[in-house]
Design a protein around this motif. Sequence first.
Motif, PDB file in Angstrom:
ATOM      1  N   GLY A  10       1.041  -1.160   0.122  1.00  0.00           N
ATOM      2  CA  GLY A  10      -0.116  -0.105  -0.094  1.00  0.00           C
ATOM      3  C   GLY A  10       0.847   1.330  -0.139  1.00  0.00           C
ATOM      4  N   ARG A  11       1.863   1.381   0.856  1.00  0.00           N
ATOM      5  CA  ARG A  11       2.761   2.597   0.931  1.00  0.00           C
ATOM      6  C   ARG A  11       3.514   2.555  -0.581  1.00  0.00           C
ATOM      7  NH1 ARG A  11       3.880   0.376   5.905  1.00  0.00           N
ATOM      8  NH2 ARG A  11       5.642  -0.519   5.601  1.00  0.00           N
ATOM      9  N   LEU A  12       3.798   1.347  -1.135  1.00  0.00           N
ATOM     10  CA  LEU A  12       4.736   1.440  -2.566  1.00  0.00           C
ATOM     11  C   LEU A  12       3.596   1.871  -3.475  1.00  0.00           C
ATOM     12  CD1 LEU A  12       7.383   0.640  -3.941  1.00  0.00           C
ATOM     13  CD2 LEU A  12       6.156  -1.568  -4.309  1.00  0.00           C
ATOM     14  N   TRP A  13       2.540   1.513  -3.444  1.00  0.00           N
ATOM     15  CA  TRP A  13       1.384   2.143  -4.376  1.00  0.00           C
ATOM     16  C   TRP A  13       1.317   3.617  -4.326  1.00  0.00           C
ATOM     17  CZ3 TRP A  13      -0.894   1.135  -8.722  1.00  0.00           C
ATOM     18  CH2 TRP A  13      -2.121   1.865  -8.993  1.00  0.00           C
ATOM     19  N   ASP A  14       1.076   4.193  -2.812  1.00  0.00           N
ATOM     20  CA  ASP A  14       1.145   5.527  -2.707  1.00  0.00           C
ATOM     21  C   ASP A  14       2.311   6.085  -3.163  1.00  0.00           C
ATOM     22  OD1 ASP A  14      -1.490   5.053  -1.598  1.00  0.00           O
ATOM     23  OD2 ASP A  14      -0.726   5.178   0.502  1.00  0.00           O
ATOM     24  N   PHE A  15       3.285   5.669  -3.002  1.00  0.00           N
ATOM     25  CA  PHE A  15       4.813   6.289  -3.451  1.00  0.00           C
ATOM     26  C   PHE A  15       4.702   6.754  -4.871  1.00  0.00           C
ATOM     27  CE2 PHE A  15       8.954   5.516  -5.491  1.00  0.00           C
ATOM     28  CZ  PHE A  15       9.533   6.529  -4.935  1.00  0.00           C
ATOM     29  N   PHE A  16       4.297   5.647  -5.768  1.00  0.00           N
ATOM     30  CA  PHE A  16       4.277   5.841  -7.053  1.00  0.00           C
ATOM     31  C   PHE A  16       3.062   6.554  -7.414  1.00  0.00           C
ATOM     32  CE2 PHE A  16       6.455   1.525  -7.383  1.00  0.00           C
ATOM     33  CZ  PHE A  16       7.675   2.184  -7.958  1.00  0.00           C
ATOM     34  N   CYS A  17       1.983   6.849  -6.724  1.00  0.00           N
ATOM     35  CA  CYS A  17       0.911   7.681  -7.049  1.00  0.00           C
ATOM     36  C   CYS A  17       1.313   9.066  -6.568  1.00  0.00           C
ATOM     37  CB  CYS A  17      -0.391   7.104  -6.312  1.00  0.00           C
ATOM     38  SG  CYS A  17      -0.917   5.748  -7.340  1.00  0.00           S
ATOM     39  N   SER A  18       2.205   9.399  -5.919  1.00  0.00           N
ATOM     40  CA  SER A  18       2.472  10.769  -5.114  1.00  0.00           C
ATOM     41  C   SER A  18       2.634  11.629  -6.163  1.00  0.00           C
ATOM     42  CB  SER A  18       3.710  10.536  -4.311  1.00  0.00           C
ATOM     43  OG  SER A  18       4.235  11.830  -3.868  1.00  0.00           O
ATOM     44  N   LEU A  19       2.221  12.769  -5.952  1.00  0.00           N
ATOM     45  CA  LEU A  19       2.605  14.033  -6.612  1.00  0.00           C
ATOM     46  C   LEU A  19       3.885  14.562  -6.455  1.00  0.00           C
ATOM     47  CD1 LEU A  19       1.452  16.246  -8.759  1.00  0.00           C
ATOM     48  CD2 LEU A  19       0.568  17.679  -6.733  1.00  0.00           C
ATOM     49  N   LYS A  20       4.331  14.441  -5.248  1.00  0.00           N
ATOM     50  CA  LYS A  20       5.834  14.789  -4.996  1.00  0.00           C
ATOM     51  C   LYS A  20       7.018  14.187  -5.757  1.00  0.00           C
ATOM     52  CE  LYS A  20       4.894  15.815  -0.014  1.00  0.00           C
ATOM     53  NZ  LYS A  20       4.994  15.425   1.282  1.00  0.00           N
ATOM     54  N   LEU A  21       6.556  12.771  -6.198  1.00  0.00           N
ATOM     55  CA  LEU A  21       7.547  12.102  -6.950  1.00  0.00           C
ATOM     56  C   LEU A  21       7.303  12.531  -8.363  1.00  0.00           C
ATOM     57  CD1 LEU A  21       9.223   9.697  -7.624  1.00  0.00           C
ATOM     58  CD2 LEU A  21       7.175   8.259  -7.986  1.00  0.00           C
ATOM     59  N   THR A  22       6.148  13.128  -8.951  1.00  0.00           N
ATOM     60  CA  THR A  22       5.882  13.713 -10.125  1.00  0.00           C
ATOM     61  C   THR A  22       6.949  14.784 -10.186  1.00  0.00           C
ATOM     62  OG1 THR A  22       3.680  12.728 -10.319  1.00  0.00           O
ATOM     63  CG2 THR A  22       4.519  14.416 -11.880  1.00  0.00           C
ATOM     64  N   ILE A  23       6.809  15.539  -9.165  1.00  0.00           N
ATOM     65  CA  ILE A  23       7.644  17.040  -9.360  1.00  0.00           C
ATOM     66  C   ILE A  23       8.992  16.738  -9.122  1.00  0.00           C
ATOM     67  CG2 ILE A  23       7.978  18.873  -7.918  1.00  0.00           C
ATOM     68  CD1 ILE A  23       5.017  18.998  -7.032  1.00  0.00           C
ATOM     69  N   PHE A  24       9.394  15.689  -8.527  1.00  0.00           N
ATOM     70  CA  PHE A  24      10.727  15.432  -8.195  1.00  0.00           C
ATOM     71  C   PHE A  24      11.345  14.873  -9.500  1.00  0.00           C
ATOM     72  CE2 PHE A  24      13.933  11.932  -7.880  1.00  0.00           C
ATOM     73  CZ  PHE A  24      14.994  12.607  -7.519  1.00  0.00           C
ATOM     74  N   ILE A  25      10.565  14.083 -10.201  1.00  0.00           N
ATOM     75  CA  ILE A  25      11.021  13.422 -11.843  1.00  0.00           C
ATOM     76  C   ILE A  25      11.200  14.578 -12.605  1.00  0.00           C
ATOM     77  CG2 ILE A  25      10.549  12.132 -13.483  1.00  0.00           C
ATOM     78  CD1 ILE A  25       9.294  10.061 -11.568  1.00  0.00           C
ATOM     79  N   LEU A  26      10.234  15.651 -12.863  1.00  0.00           N
ATOM     80  CA  LEU A  26      10.146  16.501 -13.862  1.00  0.00           C
ATOM     81  C   LEU A  26      11.286  17.779 -13.234  1.00  0.00           C
ATOM     82  CD1 LEU A  26       6.431  17.519 -14.007  1.00  0.00           C
ATOM     83  CD2 LEU A  26       7.898  16.265 -15.603  1.00  0.00           C
ATOM     84  N   ILE A  27      11.523  17.884 -12.327  1.00  0.00           N
ATOM     85  CA  ILE A  27      12.589  18.910 -12.039  1.00  0.00           C
ATOM     86  C   ILE A  27      14.094  17.940 -12.124  1.00  0.00           C
ATOM     87  CG2 ILE A  27      14.114  19.832 -10.007  1.00  0.00           C
ATOM     88  CD1 ILE A  27      11.466  20.232  -8.403  1.00  0.00           C
ATOM     89  N   ALA A  28      14.213  16.725 -11.967  1.00  0.00           N
ATOM     90  CA  ALA A  28      15.438  15.912 -12.373  1.00  0.00           C
ATOM     91  C   ALA A  28      15.494  15.857 -13.744  1.00  0.00           C
ATOM     92  CB  ALA A  28      15.240  14.596 -11.822  1.00  0.00           C
ATOM     93  N   LEU A  29      14.359  15.616 -14.601  1.00  0.00           N
ATOM     94  CA  LEU A  29      14.668  15.427 -16.132  1.00  0.00           C
ATOM     95  C   LEU A  29      14.931  16.868 -16.515  1.00  0.00           C
ATOM     96  CD1 LEU A  29      11.344  13.762 -17.250  1.00  0.00           C
ATOM     97  CD2 LEU A  29      14.014  12.854 -17.563  1.00  0.00           C
TER      98      LEU A  29
END
Length: 454
Positions: A10-29
């Motif tokens: 459940g925590r893993l699923w929430d991690f992949f659905c996280s908006l914070k992860l989206t922002i981090f990836i976009l900044i990294a790219l």
Amino acid sequence: MSVKQRGFFGRLWDFFCSLKLTIFILIALAITSIIGTVIQQNLSRQEYLRVFSEDTYRVLDSLQFFDMYHSWWFIGLLLLFCVNLTCCSIKRLPRVWRLVHNPSVTPSEQMLKAFSNVDEKLVKGDLPTLLDRMKAFVGAEFATAQVNEKDGSTYLYAEKAKYARFGVYVTHLSILIIFLGAIIGNLYGYKAFVNIPEGGESDRVWMRNGQTSIPLGFSVRCEDFSVEFYGNSQRPKEYESILTVIDQGETVIENRHIEVNDPLSYKGITFYQSSYGPAGDEVISIKVKVRGEDKVDAFSLHRGQLVELPSGDRLRIADFTPMFRNFGPAARLEVLPKEGEARVVTLFKNFPKFDEERGGDYIFTLVDFDQLYYTGLQVTKDPGVWVVWVGCTLMIVGCLVAFFISHRRMWVVLTPQDNGKIGVRLVGSAHRNQPAFELYFDELKKKFRDALSA
């Protein structure tokens, strides 16, 4: 599966659905793309060592900064973003699916009060007549309504553009398709170059590092190359190549003219006119006339080539330039007589009678020169380009739907009152562009009251 295991997934699923992860990836790219822009990609080791020290070169090379867009970590970021986008879409899709395919045709009082676009009125009359009037009104002004009853009230429900709610998912899908095309291009495509002299051909191209060659599976021949300059300068105005493609001994494309922004494509490989340069020394044409005689001898010489004149004196081209200041092509000759010291003569093509004023036994004229060139071609193969185009088309469609079309819903609720009157309530909702819908609903309220008063 234990409670602890379910909690982990459940925590893993929430991690992949996280908006914070989206922002981090976009900044990294964004940051890594800046690095890929600042550091020129796919050069040779020698070219990098002119800019970086040996230690810096080894560090950057180990991080794959010199071929960043093919690096495992950049492709990993793209894949992680795809997973994140897919999980976010899957998480939210069931609710939207239910809203579209199982709409709330008989909403609760609490739900109706939550809407801001509402109008209601008490009117006299019988329910069947009023129902027919409201059904005709909604059908004429909005869309065909369906009728349902619940708890003594009659509900009319109509909607428009319900599939507009999927516009954002079309956009998400388009991003995934574009990334898929980019990954296909990175894994199975390449950007390379090849230099082909006039009259020569090549069946291989070279990566930017100049060390790795790639077979084409066919040959490309440069039939001719031409360049046009601005005025008397050496600044190129326009240059083009004439190419022929030979596949398994058969000419499949003959004498195809290519220039900047007008490439040649064959079997998914595109050849762009990129650069040019001299291929060997110039062939310089001069005329020699013995002063006082009519006979003229013509010679075609390379730079440094020695030739003997009929008198026994010898001649060679000591130097040549296609542009001497603003005077045009110029040559420096060395005349080596049988006896005496060598003499130096300067000739200008644009001033053919220049040497007549010099005096001496000979009159020299610089007639012309012929310079062979090589054509520099940038060669690209991108098998994912059509996948990217499909993704871009879907993105345009998805954005148009998501931003300019809204799912609009309308309810009319008829509730008989104790005093014999009927309460009629008009409720409207739109999931996009609320200000425009409010203006529309204000006009609709006037027509609604007119219909009740008729």
